[in-house]
Design a protein around this motif. Sequence first.
Motif, PDB file in Angstrom:
ATOM      1  N   ARG A 169      15.098  -4.648   8.775  1.00  0.00           N
ATOM      2  CA  ARG A 169      15.915  -3.962   7.772  1.00  0.00           C
ATOM      3  C   ARG A 169      15.348  -4.185   6.373  1.00  0.00           C
ATOM      4  NH1 ARG A 169      21.021  -5.192   4.656  1.00  0.00           N
ATOM      5  NH2 ARG A 169      22.013  -3.178   4.409  1.00  0.00           N
ATOM      6  N   TRP A 170      14.969  -5.432   6.068  1.00  0.00           N
ATOM      7  CA  TRP A 170      14.378  -5.729   4.761  1.00  0.00           C
ATOM      8  C   TRP A 170      13.136  -4.871   4.534  1.00  0.00           C
ATOM      9  CZ3 TRP A 170       9.435  -7.454   3.833  1.00  0.00           C
ATOM     10  CH2 TRP A 170       9.138  -7.727   2.494  1.00  0.00           C
ATOM     11  N   ASP A 171      12.258  -4.801   5.532  1.00  0.00           N
ATOM     12  CA  ASP A 171      11.018  -4.042   5.418  1.00  0.00           C
ATOM     13  C   ASP A 171      11.300  -2.549   5.217  1.00  0.00           C
ATOM     14  OD1 ASP A 171       7.985  -4.002   5.758  1.00  0.00           O
ATOM     15  OD2 ASP A 171       8.610  -2.567   7.312  1.00  0.00           O
ATOM     16  N   ARG A 172      12.216  -1.998   5.999  1.00  0.00           N
ATOM     17  CA  ARG A 172      12.538  -0.573   5.869  1.00  0.00           C
ATOM     18  C   ARG A 172      13.135  -0.265   4.499  1.00  0.00           C
ATOM     19  NH1 ARG A 172      16.206   1.253  10.471  1.00  0.00           N
ATOM     20  NH2 ARG A 172      15.690   3.298   9.670  1.00  0.00           N
ATOM     21  N   ASN A 173      14.022  -1.147   4.025  1.00  0.00           N
ATOM     22  CA  ASN A 173      14.611  -0.938   2.700  1.00  0.00           C
ATOM     23  C   ASN A 173      13.561  -1.023   1.601  1.00  0.00           C
ATOM     24  OD1 ASN A 173      17.150  -0.589   3.747  1.00  0.00           O
ATOM     25  ND2 ASN A 173      17.873  -2.630   3.251  1.00  0.00           N
ATOM     26  N   GLU A 174      12.663  -1.995   1.729  1.00  0.00           N
ATOM     27  CA  GLU A 174      11.627  -2.160   0.704  1.00  0.00           C
ATOM     28  C   GLU A 174      10.700  -0.942   0.672  1.00  0.00           C
ATOM     29  OE1 GLU A 174      10.194  -4.172  -2.534  1.00  0.00           O
ATOM     30  OE2 GLU A 174      11.953  -4.670  -1.326  1.00  0.00           O
ATOM     31  N   ARG A 175      10.357  -0.427   1.847  1.00  0.00           N
ATOM     32  CA  ARG A 175       9.517   0.781   1.901  1.00  0.00           C
ATOM     33  C   ARG A 175      10.241   1.970   1.271  1.00  0.00           C
ATOM     34  NH1 ARG A 175       4.943   0.256   5.078  1.00  0.00           N
ATOM     35  NH2 ARG A 175       4.891  -1.723   6.174  1.00  0.00           N
ATOM     36  N   ALA A 176      11.532   2.105   1.554  1.00  0.00           N
ATOM     37  CA  ALA A 176      12.307   3.202   0.965  1.00  0.00           C
ATOM     38  C   ALA A 176      12.352   3.075  -0.554  1.00  0.00           C
ATOM     39  CB  ALA A 176      13.723   3.220   1.546  1.00  0.00           C
ATOM     40  N   LEU A 177      12.536   1.853  -1.050  1.00  0.00           N
ATOM     41  CA  LEU A 177      12.531   1.646  -2.497  1.00  0.00           C
ATOM     42  C   LEU A 177      11.189   2.038  -3.108  1.00  0.00           C
ATOM     43  CD1 LEU A 177      14.343  -1.819  -2.750  1.00  0.00           C
ATOM     44  CD2 LEU A 177      15.207   0.399  -3.559  1.00  0.00           C
ATOM     45  N   ARG A 178      10.109   1.664  -2.441  1.00  0.00           N
ATOM     46  CA  ARG A 178       8.768   1.966  -2.955  1.00  0.00           C
ATOM     47  C   ARG A 178       8.477   3.468  -2.928  1.00  0.00           C
ATOM     48  NH1 ARG A 178       5.568  -2.332  -3.859  1.00  0.00           N
ATOM     49  NH2 ARG A 178       3.698  -1.047  -3.731  1.00  0.00           N
ATOM     50  N   GLU A 218       0.814  -1.214   0.000  1.00  0.00           N
ATOM     51  CA  GLU A 218       0.000   0.000   0.000  1.00  0.00           C
ATOM     52  C   GLU A 218       0.849   1.267   0.000  1.00  0.00           C
ATOM     53  OE1 GLU A 218      -2.251  -0.475   3.572  1.00  0.00           O
ATOM     54  OE2 GLU A 218      -3.637  -1.927   2.702  1.00  0.00           O
ATOM     55  N   VAL A 219       2.165   1.113   0.098  1.00  0.00           N
ATOM     56  CA  VAL A 219       3.077   2.248   0.212  1.00  0.00           C
ATOM     57  C   VAL A 219       3.726   2.520  -1.143  1.00  0.00           C
ATOM     58  CG1 VAL A 219       5.207   3.058   1.284  1.00  0.00           C
ATOM     59  CG2 VAL A 219       3.577   1.725   2.615  1.00  0.00           C
ATOM     60  N   GLY A 220       3.720   3.766  -1.575  1.00  0.00           N
ATOM     61  CA  GLY A 220       4.424   4.189  -2.780  1.00  0.00           C
ATOM     62  C   GLY A 220       4.063   3.410  -4.022  1.00  0.00           C
ATOM     63  N   GLU A 221       5.071   3.250  -4.881  1.00  0.00           N
ATOM     64  CA  GLU A 221       4.885   2.559  -6.156  1.00  0.00           C
ATOM     65  C   GLU A 221       5.807   1.357  -6.216  1.00  0.00           C
ATOM     66  OE1 GLU A 221       5.724   5.361  -9.234  1.00  0.00           O
ATOM     67  OE2 GLU A 221       4.215   6.781  -8.534  1.00  0.00           O
ATOM     68  N   ASP A 222       5.437   0.394  -7.049  1.00  0.00           N
ATOM     69  CA  ASP A 222       6.280  -0.782  -7.227  1.00  0.00           C
ATOM     70  C   ASP A 222       7.630  -0.362  -7.788  1.00  0.00           C
ATOM     71  OD1 ASP A 222       4.306  -2.482  -6.350  1.00  0.00           O
ATOM     72  OD2 ASP A 222       3.580  -2.980  -8.358  1.00  0.00           O
ATOM     73  N   PRO A 223       8.723  -0.738  -7.125  1.00  0.00           N
ATOM     74  CA  PRO A 223      10.050  -0.412  -7.659  1.00  0.00           C
ATOM     75  C   PRO A 223      10.435  -1.401  -8.759  1.00  0.00           C
ATOM     76  CG  PRO A 223      10.279  -1.595  -5.599  1.00  0.00           C
ATOM     77  CD  PRO A 223       8.798  -1.388  -5.825  1.00  0.00           C
ATOM     78  N   ASP A 224      11.529  -1.118  -9.408  1.00  0.00           N
ATOM     79  CA  ASP A 224      12.088  -2.063 -10.373  1.00  0.00           C
ATOM     80  C   ASP A 224      12.289  -3.395  -9.643  1.00  0.00           C
ATOM     81  OD1 ASP A 224      13.846  -3.582 -11.995  1.00  0.00           O
ATOM     82  OD2 ASP A 224      14.781  -1.775 -12.800  1.00  0.00           O
ATOM     83  N   TYR A 225      11.801  -4.470 -10.221  1.00  0.00           N
ATOM     84  CA  TYR A 225      11.825  -5.765  -9.540  1.00  0.00           C
ATOM     85  C   TYR A 225      13.240  -6.210  -9.187  1.00  0.00           C
ATOM     86  CZ  TYR A 225      13.335  -8.031 -13.865  1.00  0.00           C
ATOM     87  OH  TYR A 225      14.035  -8.415 -14.962  1.00  0.00           O
ATOM     88  N   ARG A 226      14.248  -5.745  -9.931  1.00  0.00           N
ATOM     89  CA  ARG A 226      15.634  -6.129  -9.629  1.00  0.00           C
ATOM     90  C   ARG A 226      16.063  -5.625  -8.259  1.00  0.00           C
ATOM     91  NH1 ARG A 226      18.106  -3.789 -15.021  1.00  0.00           N
ATOM     92  NH2 ARG A 226      16.546  -2.247 -14.417  1.00  0.00           N
ATOM     93  N   PHE A 227      15.599  -4.437  -7.876  1.00  0.00           N
ATOM     94  CA  PHE A 227      15.941  -3.905  -6.554  1.00  0.00           C
ATOM     95  C   PHE A 227      15.246  -4.686  -5.453  1.00  0.00           C
ATOM     96  CE2 PHE A 227      16.350  -0.004  -9.277  1.00  0.00           C
ATOM     97  CZ  PHE A 227      17.736  -0.042  -9.314  1.00  0.00           C
ATOM     98  N   THR A 228      14.009  -5.064  -5.712  1.00  0.00           N
ATOM     99  CA  THR A 228      13.272  -5.871  -4.737  1.00  0.00           C
ATOM    100  C   THR A 228      13.950  -7.224  -4.560  1.00  0.00           C
ATOM    101  OG1 THR A 228      11.182  -4.777  -5.192  1.00  0.00           O
ATOM    102  CG2 THR A 228      11.051  -6.973  -4.271  1.00  0.00           C
ATOM    103  N   LEU A 229      14.361  -7.844  -5.662  1.00  0.00           N
ATOM    104  CA  LEU A 229      15.035  -9.139  -5.569  1.00  0.00           C
ATOM    105  C   LEU A 229      16.399  -9.014  -4.889  1.00  0.00           C
ATOM    106  CD1 LEU A 229      14.121 -10.652  -9.058  1.00  0.00           C
ATOM    107  CD2 LEU A 229      13.156 -11.239  -6.819  1.00  0.00           C
ATOM    108  N   ALA A 230      17.118  -7.931  -5.153  1.00  0.00           N
ATOM    109  CA  ALA A 230      18.406  -7.719  -4.475  1.00  0.00           C
ATOM    110  C   ALA A 230      18.201  -7.534  -2.979  1.00  0.00           C
ATOM    111  CB  ALA A 230      19.112  -6.499  -5.066  1.00  0.00           C
ATOM    112  N   ASN A 231      17.161  -6.812  -2.591  1.00  0.00           N
ATOM    113  CA  ASN A 231      16.839  -6.625  -1.181  1.00  0.00           C
ATOM    114  C   ASN A 231      16.509  -7.976  -0.536  1.00  0.00           C
ATOM    115  OD1 ASN A 231      16.337  -5.181   1.215  1.00  0.00           O
ATOM    116  ND2 ASN A 231      14.181  -4.938   0.703  1.00  0.00           N
ATOM    117  N   GLU A 232      15.773  -8.798  -1.257  1.00  0.00           N
ATOM    118  CA  GLU A 232      15.420 -10.126  -0.738  1.00  0.00           C
ATOM    119  C   GLU A 232      16.654 -11.011  -0.604  1.00  0.00           C
ATOM    120  OE1 GLU A 232      12.913 -13.876  -2.403  1.00  0.00           O
ATOM    121  OE2 GLU A 232      11.906 -11.931  -2.449  1.00  0.00           O
ATOM    122  N   ARG A 233      17.568 -10.964  -1.569  1.00  0.00           N
ATOM    123  CA  ARG A 233      18.803 -11.754  -1.479  1.00  0.00           C
ATOM    124  C   ARG A 233      19.638 -11.324  -0.278  1.00  0.00           C
ATOM    125  NH1 ARG A 233      18.679 -11.062  -7.017  1.00  0.00           N
ATOM    126  NH2 ARG A 233      20.170  -9.354  -6.913  1.00  0.00           N
TER     127      ARG A 233
END
Length: 125
Positions: free
Chosen positions: A82-91, A14-29
């Motif tokens: 940390r994962w959640d905060r980074n993902e929110r920042a990306l979004r 519900e936060v922001g916009e979908d980021p480039d999926y590569r950044f989301t996958l890098a955050n997950e890795r």
Amino acid sequence: MNLFAARRRPRLHEVGEDPDYRFTLANERTFLAWIRTCLALIAAGAAVTSLLPELGSPESRSLLSLGLLLLGMTLAGLSYRRWDRNERALRLGVALPATSLTRLLAGGVVLVTLALVVFTAAGSR
């Protein structure tokens, strides 16, 4: 009206916009790498009491084991945060927040290593 609804943190999608999926996958890795580190610390903590019977006293082994287990558990919880905060920042398209996880891990490893040095030195006398 639910009193807690206004205080609830918005869900990630519900936060922001979908980021480039590569950044989301890098955050997950990165998150999964932290989890692997946590699992290694937890496995080491479990192994200390049974695989190192000659190391120091039973109390010192228990203390070392407890330290490793607590460090692994703490890092696991904080790595999710940390994962959640980074993902929110990306979004939201903002800078990634700073983290103290690396400092905590490095400090914990230093303390465990110092304890091992002390226990080994005491056992060799």
